[in-house]
Every structure is written in structure tokens, then in C-alpha cells.
Design a protein around this motif. Structure first.
Motif, PDB file in Angstrom:
ATOM      1  N   VAL A   4      36.253  38.292  41.352  1.00  0.00           N
ATOM      2  CA  VAL A   4      36.888  38.573  42.635  1.00  0.00           C
ATOM      3  C   VAL A   4      38.385  38.612  42.420  1.00  0.00           C
ATOM      4  CG1 VAL A   4      37.232  37.789  44.985  1.00  0.00           C
ATOM      5  CG2 VAL A   4      35.038  37.432  43.865  1.00  0.00           C
TER       6      VAL A   4
ATOM      7  N   ASN B 164      26.871  47.250  42.574  1.00  0.00           N
ATOM      8  CA  ASN B 164      26.494  46.770  41.251  1.00  0.00           C
ATOM      9  C   ASN B 164      26.539  47.873  40.193  1.00  0.00           C
ATOM     10  OD1 ASN B 164      25.828  44.190  42.383  1.00  0.00           O
ATOM     11  ND2 ASN B 164      23.880  45.069  43.071  1.00  0.00           N
TER      12      ASN B 164
ATOM     13  N   LYS C 210      33.642  41.862  42.960  1.00  0.00           N
ATOM     14  CA  LYS C 210      32.342  41.331  43.374  1.00  0.00           C
ATOM     15  C   LYS C 210      32.340  41.242  44.897  1.00  0.00           C
ATOM     16  CE  LYS C 210      29.260  37.336  42.944  1.00  0.00           C
ATOM     17  NZ  LYS C 210      28.060  38.162  42.676  1.00  0.00           N
ATOM     18  N   ILE C 211      31.491  42.029  45.532  1.00  0.00           N
ATOM     19  CA  ILE C 211      31.397  42.032  46.992  1.00  0.00           C
ATOM     20  C   ILE C 211      30.628  40.786  47.423  1.00  0.00           C
ATOM     21  CG2 ILE C 211      30.622  43.325  49.000  1.00  0.00           C
ATOM     22  CD1 ILE C 211      32.858  44.648  47.257  1.00  0.00           C
ATOM     23  N   THR C 212      31.180  40.067  48.407  1.00  0.00           N
ATOM     24  CA  THR C 212      30.587  38.788  48.775  1.00  0.00           C
ATOM     25  C   THR C 212      30.433  38.629  50.282  1.00  0.00           C
ATOM     26  OG1 THR C 212      32.762  37.708  48.825  1.00  0.00           O
ATOM     27  CG2 THR C 212      31.557  37.646  46.743  1.00  0.00           C
ATOM     28  N   ASP C 213      29.591  37.681  50.629  1.00  0.00           N
ATOM     29  CA  ASP C 213      29.339  37.309  52.029  1.00  0.00           C
ATOM     30  C   ASP C 213      30.244  36.124  52.364  1.00  0.00           C
ATOM     31  OD1 ASP C 213      28.392  36.562  54.476  1.00  0.00           O
ATOM     32  OD2 ASP C 213      26.390  36.011  53.806  1.00  0.00           O
ATOM     33  N   ASN C 214      31.503  36.413  52.696  1.00  0.00           N
ATOM     34  CA  ASN C 214      32.452  35.323  52.926  1.00  0.00           C
ATOM     35  C   ASN C 214      33.236  35.497  54.224  1.00  0.00           C
ATOM     36  OD1 ASN C 214      34.107  37.448  52.204  1.00  0.00           O
ATOM     37  ND2 ASN C 214      35.399  36.253  50.840  1.00  0.00           N
TER      38      ASN C 214
ATOM     39  N   ALA D 153      24.481  42.135  48.974  1.00  0.00           N
ATOM     40  CA  ALA D 153      25.741  41.513  48.573  1.00  0.00           C
ATOM     41  C   ALA D 153      26.483  40.928  49.765  1.00  0.00           C
ATOM     42  CB  ALA D 153      26.618  42.542  47.857  1.00  0.00           C
TER      43      ALA D 153
ATOM     44  N   THR E  20      36.035  41.984  51.699  1.00  0.00           N
ATOM     45  CA  THR E  20      35.856  40.838  50.806  1.00  0.00           C
ATOM     46  C   THR E  20      37.194  40.151  50.538  1.00  0.00           C
ATOM     47  OG1 THR E  20      33.878  41.766  49.763  1.00  0.00           O
ATOM     48  CG2 THR E  20      35.108  40.143  48.495  1.00  0.00           C
TER      49      THR E  20
END
Length: 473
Positions: A21, A233, A394-398, A425, A215
Motif C-alpha cells: 500500500v 490482482n 493493494k486495494i483494501t476494505d478500509n 478486495a 484506498t
């Protein structure tokens, strides 16, 4: 979900790319107001230019310029904010995109938002990367590289080496600083507009760019729509390799359409017959050195799969070839080239093993003859002179639940499996709207009522569906 197929032993040869990230780098808390002026070339919008760091991680270093446009909300009383737009590509200019969206979007959307376009860094009027490409080097079948008719990639290797060297010579200082920094440019646009948050609509590559933004800056992301979604990905080479199976599935849809109109077009009465016609015409053209070799015919047909509206034109192209005529290829100068490479070569490492590419091309030609080895062919990225400054995002759930994905089930460019991967993701941040139709692009252009209502309701009212949505044709 489609499965990726590789020849035995090939997978182990692929170069693994680390995933991290990148640093968010907060935008300044204050900014000089944007100074709007008339747009160039008679574009019926307001335009402005922002100065941004070449590398946001070194904010006091060299700067570049980013061109921005605006179409104000049609109803100031109902205005709720700004909707930033990106048309994808990668590397398609977006300065005129507010006009395109306004022409097709529901009035409820254009009443509610200022539509904000921009040319991403390296593109169009935003410190463009050009690499001094010659007209011959801008051949569409070289930019998206088809191998020789027999599958040999020697010419593609020579081309890739040459243009990679040109790009390094002319733009080496900018090449490593693209997608993550483009997302940071977007946040400076937000700041300059005086907005606490921005909403966003991005298509194709723009879906990945939007996912990078939200993200990096979840607290500044309002309502985010990612359309025709690229698999996070598979940035980037493995994503292009989907251009083997995905066009095959979409081609079958076109073949069924054409077979149903055999009396009109005479190109085959069954799916199998239509496919045989295509392969036969491509083989005939492979024997002609100019002006329309088989690869140009293949490229024109592939682009024709992007929309049902293009089917008739593609069928007429085939008829002309069948009559022995030599119609033009898929177009001269495409909105790609050097800026495309700056993004896809600058974001991630690529394998430089020429033999690996050659083996994969031969496998692709057997498994996916519609694209004849294109998906695995070598790109300038294999010889790129600049290593990525930051590794793949990196794609994230945040963040909050505020992302809507809209995706055709049979997309020849960004297959449905990519949207499923992006949905995974983003986790509970996102909902996926799947539309049972083919083509590239859903909202707001195709007019599917279910998808249009769902996306517009989300953008205007903030109503994210409670679960993923299936939309019939």
C-alpha cells in the motif's frame, strides 16, 4: 468466473510482483482557488490548470501541470458536490468527458453534480508523455501488439526495445510516477475545488484508479462508482492476458447475432459458420502486405465487440473484405501509445523473458484464435528503462460502504471475473451490479434501466444496495 490457462511450466517462469500500500501523502489543507477560463479548441466547458508535484512523496521537488475541466450542476439549488470523471484507457484524455456524461446521464445526476474532467498526468494537456513516436510506431496493431501471422514475435521484440529506449530518453524522469500519483493529483483537485469530499465515476482503467484513490483517501471519498472493472490482482500484464478468453465469449454473442441475420449479411448461418468466416478472412488478409493485413482486421473486429451498436459496422467490414475490397483498419492514431506505456509499465514489473512471451503467444493462438496471440505478446514494458517508484497498489476494505461496481457479464476488455475480484478486495465497502449483457461500459451509456437506476440512486441519494444486484438485459 473464468480460469486463467497457462502452458505447463510457464507459470513458474512469471516474475512475481510485490504488493504494497503506497503512502497516502495528505493533500495540502489550503490551496489557491482554481482560476477558470475558456477551454481550448472550442470545448464548451470551463478549464483550468493545476501545478502538482511530479512525485507527491517529494512535494518540494519538480512539478508538472494537470489540466482540469468543469460543467456546473444544471440546477444550483440541488447541487450536492462534484463528480470527478475518468474515461479509462489507460491514458485516454478526460478533459471533454463532462460533455459526454451530460449527454447520456439522467438529468437527476447532472442537476446534482458539477462534472469535473481532467487529463491524467502524462496524457493530453497534462505534461504529456510522447516518446517522439513516429506515425509508423503509432500503428494500432503495434500499440496493442499482435504477433506475425505465424505467431512469431521477433518484430514485436524489436519494436518494444526501440520505443522503450525512446521513452527513457525523452521522459525518464516522469515514467515511474503515474497511477498512485495520479490519485494524489485527484486529491489536490478536490482541495483546489474547496470540497471536503469528492464523488467519482471511472471506467475500465478508471475503475482501478478510483479504487486506488478510495484506498488512499477513504475519508475523502464520497460516492464512488467503478464501471467495467479491471481486476486489481492482474495489474497489468495478466489483465491483458484476459483478452484471450474474454473476446472469445463476446465473439460468440456477436456470431449468434450475425447468424440470425444470415439472409442480410451472408456471413454464416450458424455460430460455427460465422467463426469459420472470420478465421478464413483473416487468413486471406495475412497474405496481403498492405493496406489491410489480417492483424488490422482482427483488431477492427475486436474493437467491434465493445458495443452492440458496432455489430452492423463490423458485419459490413467483413462483407467488404469478402468482396476483395481493402477497407481501412481500426483507425489511425488511437488515444494511447506513450502515455499508455507510462502507466502500465510504470505501475508494475513485467517479465523480460522473450522466450516466455513466445511460448505463451503460441499457446494463446491455439486456445483463443480470435485474438491470435495478442494477449501474451511482448510489450515495451519488458524493456522499460524506469523501475516502478512504488509497487502495485493493494486495494483494501478500509473505509465506509460507499463503492458501487457496475459490470457487464460478457465484457471483452475487462471480464466479469475482474469485477468479482475487485468486489472481494473492497469487501463490505462495495456492492456489485452485474448486467446480463455484452460490451464494454455500463453506466450511463448502455441505457440498461436496472443499472442506470441503481447507479443514479446511489450517486444522487446515497442509497447503496443492501446486497449485490443482478440486472437482466
Amino acid at each position: 468466473m473464468r480460469r486463467r490457462h497457462l502452458a505447463a511450466g510457464v507459470l513458474a517462469s512469471l516474475i512475481a510482483t510485490a504488493i504494497v500500500v503506497p503512502l497516502a501523502v495528505a493533500a495540502p489543507s489550503t490551496s489557491d482557488p482554481i482560476t477558470w477560463h475558456a477551454c481550448p479548441d472550442g470545448l464548451a466547458l470551463e478549464c483550468a490548470t493545476l501545478t502538482v508535484p511530479r512525485d507527491h512523496r517529494a512535494p518540494d521537488g519538480p512539478t508538472i501541470e494537470v489540466a482540469v475541466s468543469r460543467l456546473k450542476a444544471a440546477d444550483p439549488a440541488r447541487r450536492r458536490g462534484v463528480l470527478l470523471l475518468n474515461p479509462g484507457g489507460p491514458s485516454v484524455p478526460g478533459l471533454d468527458l463532462p460533455l459526454t456524461i451530460a449527454a447520456t446521464a439522467p438529468r437527476e445526476l447532472t442537476d446534482s453534480y458539477d462534472l469535473i474532467g481532467f487529463d491524467p498526468r502524462g496524457v493530453g494537456r497534462s505534461t504529456p508523455v510522447h516518446c517522439q513516436l513516429t506515425p509508423e510506431q503509432l500503428d494500432p496493431t503495434k500499440l496493442f501488439p499482435y504477433p506475425a501471422p505465424d505467431g512469431d514475435i521477433a518484430a514485436s521484440v524489436a519494436y518494444s526495445r526501440q520505443v522503450a529506449e525512446q521513452c527513457g530518453r525523452h521522459h525518464g524522469d516522469l515514467l515511474p510516477h503515474i497511477t498512485a500519483n495520479t490519485a494524489r493529483d485527484m486529491d489536490l483537485i478536490r482541495t483546489a475545488l474547496g470540497e471536503q469530499k469528492i464523488s467519482y465515476l471511472g471506467v475500465s482503467y478508471g475503475s482501478y484508479l478510483g479504487a486506488v484513490y478510495t484506498t488512499l483517501f477513504p475519508e475523502r471519498s464520497d460516492r464512488i462508482v467503478l464501471d467495467s472493472v479491471f481486476d486489481p490482482n492482474k495489474i497489468w500484464r495478466e489483465g491483458w492476458r484476459d483478452w484471450g478468453p474474454a473476446p472469445e465469449e463476446r465473439f460468440d454473442e456477436f456470431a449468434d447475432w450475425l447468424a440470425g441475420r444470415h439472409a442480410e449479411y451472408g456471413l454464416g448461418a450458424t455460430r460455427r459458420a460465422v467463426r469459420d468466416t472470420y478465421l478464413g478472412l483473416a487468413a486471406q488478409l495475412d497474405a496481403r502486405p498492405v493496406p489491410m493485413p489480417g492483424n488490422s482486421f482482427r483488431a477492427a473486429t475486436r474493437y467491434g465487440l465493445y458495443s452492440d451498436r458496432a455489430f452492423d459496422g463490423t458485419a459490413k467490414l467483413w462483407q467488404a473484405v469478402k468482396r476483395g475490397e481493402t477497407p481501412p483498419g481500426p483507425g489511425g492514431k488511437l488515444p494511447f501509445g506513450a502515455p499508455l506505456w507510462a502507466i502500465v509499465c510504470g505501475d508494475a514489473g513485467w517479465p523480460d523473458n522473450v522466450a516466455l512471451h513466445q511460448v505463451q503467444v503460441h499457446v494463446d493462438r491455439l486456445r483463443h484464435p480470435i485474438t491470435n496471440g495478442l494477449p501474451s505478446n511482448i510489450w515495451p514494458c519488458a524493456f522499460w528503462p524506469a523501475k516502478p517508484a512504488e509497487l502495485v497498489m493493494k486495494i483494501t476494505d478500509n473505509g465506509p460502504s460507499n463503492v458501487l461496481l457496475t459490470q457487464n457479464l460478457r465484457d471483452p476488455a475487462t471480464p466479469h471475473s475482474g469485477a468479482v475480484a475487485m468486489r472481494a478486495a473492497l469487501g463490505e465497502r462495495a456492492r456489485l451490479v452485474t448486467v446480463d449483457q455484452g460490451g464494454h461500459g455500463v453506466y450511463p451509456h448502455t441505457g440498461n434501466a436496472c443499472a442506470t437506476v441503481t447507479a443514479t440512486t446511489f450517486l444522487v441519494r446515497g442509497d447503496l444496495p443492501k446486497r449485490d444486484v443482478w440486472c437482466p438485459r
